[in-house]
Motif scaffolding. Structure first.
Motif, PDB file in Angstrom:
ATOM      1  N   PHE A  27       6.783   9.141  -8.670  1.00 12.94           N
ATOM      2  CA  PHE A  27       6.763   9.383  -6.723  1.00 12.94           C
ATOM      3  C   PHE A  27       6.553  11.254  -7.102  1.00 12.94           C
ATOM      4  CE2 PHE A  27       8.613  11.212  -2.710  1.00 12.94           C
ATOM      5  CZ  PHE A  27       7.803  10.974  -2.352  1.00 12.94           C
ATOM      6  N   PHE A  28       7.167  11.606  -7.747  1.00 13.31           N
ATOM      7  CA  PHE A  28       8.095  13.364  -7.986  1.00 13.31           C
ATOM      8  C   PHE A  28       6.474  14.109  -9.156  1.00 13.31           C
ATOM      9  CE2 PHE A  28       8.327  12.270 -11.872  1.00 13.31           C
ATOM     10  CZ  PHE A  28       7.979  13.190 -13.150  1.00 13.31           C
ATOM     11  N   ARG A  29       5.378  13.620  -8.842  1.00  9.06           N
ATOM     12  CA  ARG A  29       3.973  13.530  -9.603  1.00  9.06           C
ATOM     13  C   ARG A  29       2.880  14.246  -9.034  1.00  9.06           C
ATOM     14  NH1 ARG A  29       3.930  13.676 -15.491  1.00  9.06           N
ATOM     15  NH2 ARG A  29       2.524  15.004 -14.662  1.00  9.06           N
ATOM     16  N   GLN A  30       3.421  14.152  -7.196  1.00  9.31           N
ATOM     17  CA  GLN A  30       2.595  14.145  -6.425  1.00  9.31           C
ATOM     18  C   GLN A  30       3.109  15.218  -5.497  1.00  9.31           C
ATOM     19  OE1 GLN A  30       0.923  10.490  -5.048  1.00  9.31           O
ATOM     20  NE2 GLN A  30       2.080   9.596  -5.711  1.00  9.31           N
ATOM     21  N   PHE A  31       3.986  15.913  -5.810  1.00  6.95           N
ATOM     22  CA  PHE A  31       4.519  17.048  -5.339  1.00  6.95           C
ATOM     23  C   PHE A  31       4.026  18.120  -5.784  1.00  6.95           C
ATOM     24  CE2 PHE A  31       9.488  15.424  -4.011  1.00  6.95           C
ATOM     25  CZ  PHE A  31       8.745  13.828  -3.773  1.00  6.95           C
ATOM     26  N   SER A  32       3.982  19.179  -4.534  1.00  3.30           N
ATOM     27  CA  SER A  32       3.226  20.631  -4.749  1.00  3.30           C
ATOM     28  C   SER A  32       4.444  21.537  -5.451  1.00  3.30           C
ATOM     29  CB  SER A  32       2.774  21.076  -3.899  1.00  3.30           C
ATOM     30  OG  SER A  32       3.923  21.698  -2.847  1.00  3.30           O
ATOM     31  N   VAL A  33       4.149  22.118  -6.285  1.00  3.93           N
ATOM     32  CA  VAL A  33       5.196  22.958  -6.520  1.00  3.93           C
ATOM     33  C   VAL A  33       6.149  23.760  -5.434  1.00  3.93           C
ATOM     34  CG1 VAL A  33       6.011  25.367  -8.325  1.00  3.93           C
ATOM     35  CG2 VAL A  33       3.885  23.066  -9.010  1.00  3.93           C
ATOM     36  N   GLY A  34       5.470  24.044  -5.147  1.00  8.17           N
ATOM     37  CA  GLY A  34       5.876  24.930  -3.429  1.00  8.17           C
ATOM     38  C   GLY A  34       6.643  24.040  -3.287  1.00  8.17           C
ATOM     39  N   LEU A  35       6.175  23.335  -2.480  1.00 10.49           N
ATOM     40  CA  LEU A  35       6.998  22.171  -1.872  1.00 10.49           C
ATOM     41  C   LEU A  35       8.711  21.997  -2.901  1.00 10.49           C
ATOM     42  CD1 LEU A  35       8.329  20.096   0.207  1.00 10.49           C
ATOM     43  CD2 LEU A  35       6.970  18.351  -0.766  1.00 10.49           C
ATOM     44  N   ARG A  36       8.525  21.538  -4.460  1.00 11.07           N
ATOM     45  CA  ARG A  36       9.845  21.416  -5.171  1.00 11.07           C
ATOM     46  C   ARG A  36      10.271  22.450  -5.357  1.00 11.07           C
ATOM     47  NH1 ARG A  36       6.985  20.173 -10.774  1.00 11.07           N
ATOM     48  NH2 ARG A  36       9.054  20.051 -11.710  1.00 11.07           N
ATOM     49  N   ARG A  37       9.813  23.827  -5.062  1.00  8.55           N
ATOM     50  CA  ARG A  37      10.797  24.575  -4.938  1.00  8.55           C
ATOM     51  C   ARG A  37      11.443  25.497  -3.953  1.00  8.55           C
ATOM     52  NH1 ARG A  37       6.214  28.709  -8.689  1.00  8.55           N
ATOM     53  NH2 ARG A  37       6.857  27.932 -10.535  1.00  8.55           N
ATOM     54  N   VAL A  55       0.796  -0.870  -0.102  1.00  2.66           N
ATOM     55  CA  VAL A  55       0.072   0.025   0.024  1.00  2.66           C
ATOM     56  C   VAL A  55       0.561   1.236   0.157  1.00  2.66           C
ATOM     57  CG1 VAL A  55      -1.412   0.628   0.935  1.00  2.66           C
ATOM     58  CG2 VAL A  55      -2.178  -1.088   1.237  1.00  2.66           C
ATOM     59  N   GLN A  56       2.062   1.189   0.881  1.00  3.58           N
ATOM     60  CA  GLN A  56       2.730   2.583   1.037  1.00  3.58           C
ATOM     61  C   GLN A  56       3.012   2.709  -0.252  1.00  3.58           C
ATOM     62  OE1 GLN A  56       6.001   2.087   4.422  1.00  3.58           O
ATOM     63  NE2 GLN A  56       3.989   1.739   5.650  1.00  3.58           N
ATOM     64  N   ALA A  57       3.583   1.408  -0.770  1.00  4.21           N
ATOM     65  CA  ALA A  57       4.739   1.484  -2.663  1.00  4.21           C
ATOM     66  C   ALA A  57       3.467   2.006  -3.712  1.00  4.21           C
ATOM     67  CB  ALA A  57       5.167  -0.303  -2.935  1.00  4.21           C
ATOM     68  N   HIS A  58       2.322   1.879  -3.492  1.00  4.72           N
ATOM     69  CA  HIS A  58       1.629   2.148  -4.724  1.00  4.72           C
ATOM     70  C   HIS A  58       1.204   3.917  -4.156  1.00  4.72           C
ATOM     71  CE1 HIS A  58      -0.465  -1.734  -6.845  1.00  4.72           C
ATOM     72  NE2 HIS A  58       0.853  -1.179  -6.483  1.00  4.72           N
ATOM     73  N   LEU A  59       1.230   4.271  -2.510  1.00  2.00           N
ATOM     74  CA  LEU A  59       0.683   5.500  -2.244  1.00  2.00           C
ATOM     75  C   LEU A  59       1.491   6.622  -3.168  1.00  2.00           C
ATOM     76  CD1 LEU A  59      -0.657   7.266  -0.788  1.00  2.00           C
ATOM     77  CD2 LEU A  59      -0.219   7.025   1.079  1.00  2.00           C
ATOM     78  N   ALA A  60       2.888   5.756  -2.833  1.00  2.00           N
ATOM     79  CA  ALA A  60       4.195   6.885  -3.144  1.00  2.00           C
ATOM     80  C   ALA A  60       3.835   6.743  -5.238  1.00  2.00           C
ATOM     81  CB  ALA A  60       5.668   6.594  -2.812  1.00  2.00           C
ATOM     82  N   GLN A  61       3.560   5.575  -5.501  1.00  2.00           N
ATOM     83  CA  GLN A  61       3.692   5.758  -7.017  1.00  2.00           C
ATOM     84  C   GLN A  61       2.386   6.834  -7.492  1.00  2.00           C
ATOM     85  OE1 GLN A  61       2.688   1.724  -8.519  1.00  2.00           O
ATOM     86  NE2 GLN A  61       4.148   2.680 -10.000  1.00  2.00           N
ATOM     87  N   GLY A  62       1.461   6.653  -6.432  1.00  2.00           N
ATOM     88  CA  GLY A  62       0.280   7.528  -7.174  1.00  2.00           C
ATOM     89  C   GLY A  62      -0.443   7.439  -8.070  1.00  2.00           C
ATOM     90  N   PRO A  63      -1.323   8.368  -8.618  1.00  2.00           N
ATOM     91  CA  PRO A  63      -2.412   7.784 -10.071  1.00  2.00           C
ATOM     92  C   PRO A  63      -1.163   7.056 -11.135  1.00  2.00           C
ATOM     93  CG  PRO A  63      -3.549   9.366  -9.219  1.00  2.00           C
ATOM     94  CD  PRO A  63      -1.635   9.257  -8.192  1.00  2.00           C
ATOM     95  N   GLY A  64       0.292   7.618 -11.589  1.00  2.00           N
ATOM     96  CA  GLY A  64       0.839   7.767 -12.773  1.00  2.00           C
ATOM     97  C   GLY A  64       1.526   8.571 -13.418  1.00  2.00           C
ATOM     98  N   LEU A  65       1.969   8.200 -13.945  1.00  2.00           N
ATOM     99  CA  LEU A  65       2.752   9.247 -14.743  1.00  2.00           C
ATOM    100  C   LEU A  65       2.287  10.050 -15.549  1.00  2.00           C
ATOM    101  CD1 LEU A  65       5.785   7.290 -16.280  1.00  2.00           C
ATOM    102  CD2 LEU A  65       6.295   9.493 -14.383  1.00  2.00           C
ATOM    103  N   ASP A  66       1.147   9.959 -15.683  1.00  2.00           N
ATOM    104  CA  ASP A  66       0.404  11.013 -16.859  1.00  2.00           C
ATOM    105  C   ASP A  66      -0.415  11.753 -15.685  1.00  2.00           C
ATOM    106  OD1 ASP A  66      -1.444   8.847 -16.222  1.00  2.00           O
ATOM    107  OD2 ASP A  66      -1.992   8.562 -17.768  1.00  2.00           O
ATOM    108  N   TYR A  67      -0.305  11.352 -13.759  1.00  2.00           N
ATOM    109  CA  TYR A  67      -1.218  12.520 -14.028  1.00  2.00           C
ATOM    110  C   TYR A  67      -0.271  14.016 -13.104  1.00  2.00           C
ATOM    111  CZ  TYR A  67      -3.007  12.888  -8.896  1.00  2.00           C
ATOM    112  OH  TYR A  67      -4.536  14.117  -7.996  1.00  2.00           O
ATOM    113  N   ASP A  68      -1.346  14.274 -13.478  1.00  2.00           N
ATOM    114  CA  ASP A  68      -2.014  16.038 -13.178  1.00  2.00           C
ATOM    115  C   ASP A  68      -2.490  16.673 -12.386  1.00  2.00           C
ATOM    116  OD1 ASP A  68      -3.272  15.951 -15.279  1.00  2.00           O
ATOM    117  OD2 ASP A  68      -3.001  17.543 -15.991  1.00  2.00           O
ATOM    118  N   GLY A  69      -2.959  15.773 -12.021  1.00  2.00           N
ATOM    119  CA  GLY A  69      -3.867  16.536 -10.591  1.00  2.00           C
ATOM    120  C   GLY A  69      -3.430  17.244  -9.336  1.00  2.00           C
TER     121      GLY A  69
END
Length: 525
Positions: free
Chosen positions: A133-143, A95-109
């Motif tokens: 995993f990185f697709r689930q980071f907010s822009v603010g956090l990434r910056r 479950v942890q691995a899937h939560l980190a992976q998130g909806p996938g590489l095309d996710y932009d929600g």
């Protein structure tokens, strides 16, 4: 362990019927809870992964004893990320691995909450934090990762755009109080030491060698080795763009027999006038196109390229920032209209608002396309570009901007048939009213649009459940205006049962009966 595709392929007709009920917006909450508790895995997969769930059902998913069921919800692109984040402390690694992976590489929600990401960085196995995993980071956090108070976040941030970080930020990371942050920063700094780079350069073609030749500080011995005894045919083109390449080698490679090497050289910002003149006369258009984007081109060089016989060269130089709008308008360029016009995530570096406005008001479609890709484009520019006469501008704005208007989204879908066309259907303001008129369109994707309109006549809905295109048949099997007799037929149809059972026209008693017949009983009346 079976994949989601395996699970669905193994599902029989009764199971697929139940999966349709799990998606049906008219299915009562108590029936959803019953399906979650009693239905086969394929049904739980669809229920947890493919729809928005009522809060009581979310509660039951989080507490479900089967880790696979919980893992499907961890990747649900329709769920509020705060709901998915409730699985943050799940005891099962899957479950942890899937939560980190998130909806996938095309996710932009919407991203996961920042505190959830911070917890994962501190607590999850590193092997689970790759992929999307990185697709689930907010822009603010990434910056802000490089200066974040949590050392694990700073350590991750070290690897992002190290060479573009301000000198003071790099200096702070190199003296960071945390050992891991300092160590990672120092490893990046080693990439600027030609002696160390030479010591770790692989002697065979591989990703590590490619990275070093393209991006790391190169010693003279490494450069001479590439020129005299390359490990692979791409070695020279790899070093051609490396910013540490010595000036004499830049001049040498400007006349290299391989046009790919010359094109890489033409893109360098440190070219001298002699090299620019040589490359401006290169017989290969791709080389001249690469040079046409050079920021230091003089007026004479730009004018020569603006009159180039190759249309690609003229187009490339036409967007050079040194032109005035009047000069740019005098260039004979042609803008391609066939795309692809694709979504791009918001960049880490915010665009200059003045430059964005200048591009949006330019007479050049390629510059207006640049502006249309800006996620934070002001409302007045959104309104202006939404009616732009260039289809690329309109489609890119529709693909990118969260407030793209309904009329633009529909027009873009009707006119654009390229890659990621279906993404337009996911935009928040895509219309529903007035789409019934497309029920007989020759394009099956446009015919399927009519299924979004609640006013499609029942006869047309029934006819389109027999359409030659499977996606059209599926869309209309879900339409609430489908006549009851045809809906009843489709509930036993091998192909369309899943979609028919998701039809909101099914009355609650029928939903309960179907659920009861397939799983034993459904609680409630």
């Amino acid at each position: 362990m079976p994949t989601p595709d395996d699970i669905w392929q193994d599902a029989d007709l009764p199971t697929r019927r139940l999966a349709g009920l799990a998606l049906n917006p008219a299915t009562p909450q108590d029936v959803l809870l019953h399906l979650l508790a009693e239905a086969p895995l394929a049904v739980r997969m669809v229920l947890c992964r493919d729809r928005v769930l009522p809060s009581a059902v979310v509660d039951a998913v989080i507490a479900h004893p089967d880790h696979r069921t919980r893992s499907f919800f961890a990747r649900n692109p329709h769920a509020d990320p705060a709901q998915r984040a409730r699985l943050l402390h799940d005891p099962h690694w899957f479950v942890q691995a899937h939560l980190a992976q998130g909806p996938g590489l095309d996710y932009d929600g919407p991203p996961l909450p920042d505190d959830a990401i911070v917890h994962m960085l501190n607590s999850y196995e590193q092997e689970h934090l790759g992929g999307s995993f990185f697709r689930q980071f907010s822009v603010g956090l990434r910056r802000s990762m490089h200066t974040h108070p949590d050392p694990k976040v700073r350590a991750w941030g070290v690897g992002w755009e190290w060479t573009w970080l301000p000198a003071e930020t790099r200096a702070a990371l190199l003296t960071d109080p945390d050992d891991e942050v300092r160590s990672r920063a120092q490893r990046h700094l080693l990439g600027e030491d030609p002696v160390w780079v030479e010591s770790v350069l692989p002697d065979r073609p591989c990703h590590g060698r490619t990275d070093i030749l393209m991006h790391r500080a190169l010693s003279r011995a490494v450069v001479d080795g590439v020129l005299s005894a390359p490990a692979g045919p791409q070695d020279r083109s790899m070093i051609a763009g490396n910013p540490t390449l010595p000036p004499d080698v830049v001049r040498l490679l400007a006349a290299d027999p391989d046009p790919e090497v010359r094109a890489e050289i033409a893109g360098r910002t440190d070219l001298g006038p002699a090299e620019r003149r040589t490359l401006a006369a290169d017989p290969v258009p791709d080389v001249r196109r690469a040079l046409a984007r050079h920021p230091e081109l003089g007026l004479a060089e730009r004018q020569a390229l603006a009159a180039d016989p190759d249309p690609g060269v003229r187009l490339a130089v036409s967007v050079h920032p040194a032109w005035s709008e009047e000069e740019r308008a005098g260039i004979d360029y042609a803008v391609p209209l066939d795309g692809p016009f694709l979504f791009r995530p918001e960049p880490l570096t915010p665009p200059d608002p003045e430059a964005v406005r200048r591009d949006a008001l330019s007479g050049h479609p390629m510059l207006r396309r640049n502006a249309a890709r800006v996620h934070t484009l002001p409302a007045d520019l959104v309104a202006r570009l939404a009616v732009d006469d260039d289809p690329g501008v309109r489609v890119l704005l529709a693909q990118t901007h969260p407030d793209a208007p309904a009329a633009l989204l529909l027009r873009s879908f009707l006119e654009y048939t390229g890659h990621e066309r279906d993404r337009l259907l996911t935009r928040p303001h895509f219309p529903t009213d007035g789409l019934a008129g497309y029920a007989d369109d020759e394009d099956p994707a446009v015919r399927a649009l009519a299924a979004r309109d609640p006013e499609v006549p029942p006869a047309a809905v029934e006819r389109l459940t027999r359409d030659p295109d499977p996606a059209v048949r599926a869309a209309f099997a879900r339409h609430p205006n489908l006549v009851p007799s045809r809906l009843a037929e489709l509930l036993d149809d091998e192909e369309l049962v899943h979609h028919a059972a998701a039809n909101p026209a099914l009355p609650a008693p029928a939903i309960r009966a179907l659920a009861s017949a397939c799983t034993g009983s459904a609680d409630g009346e």
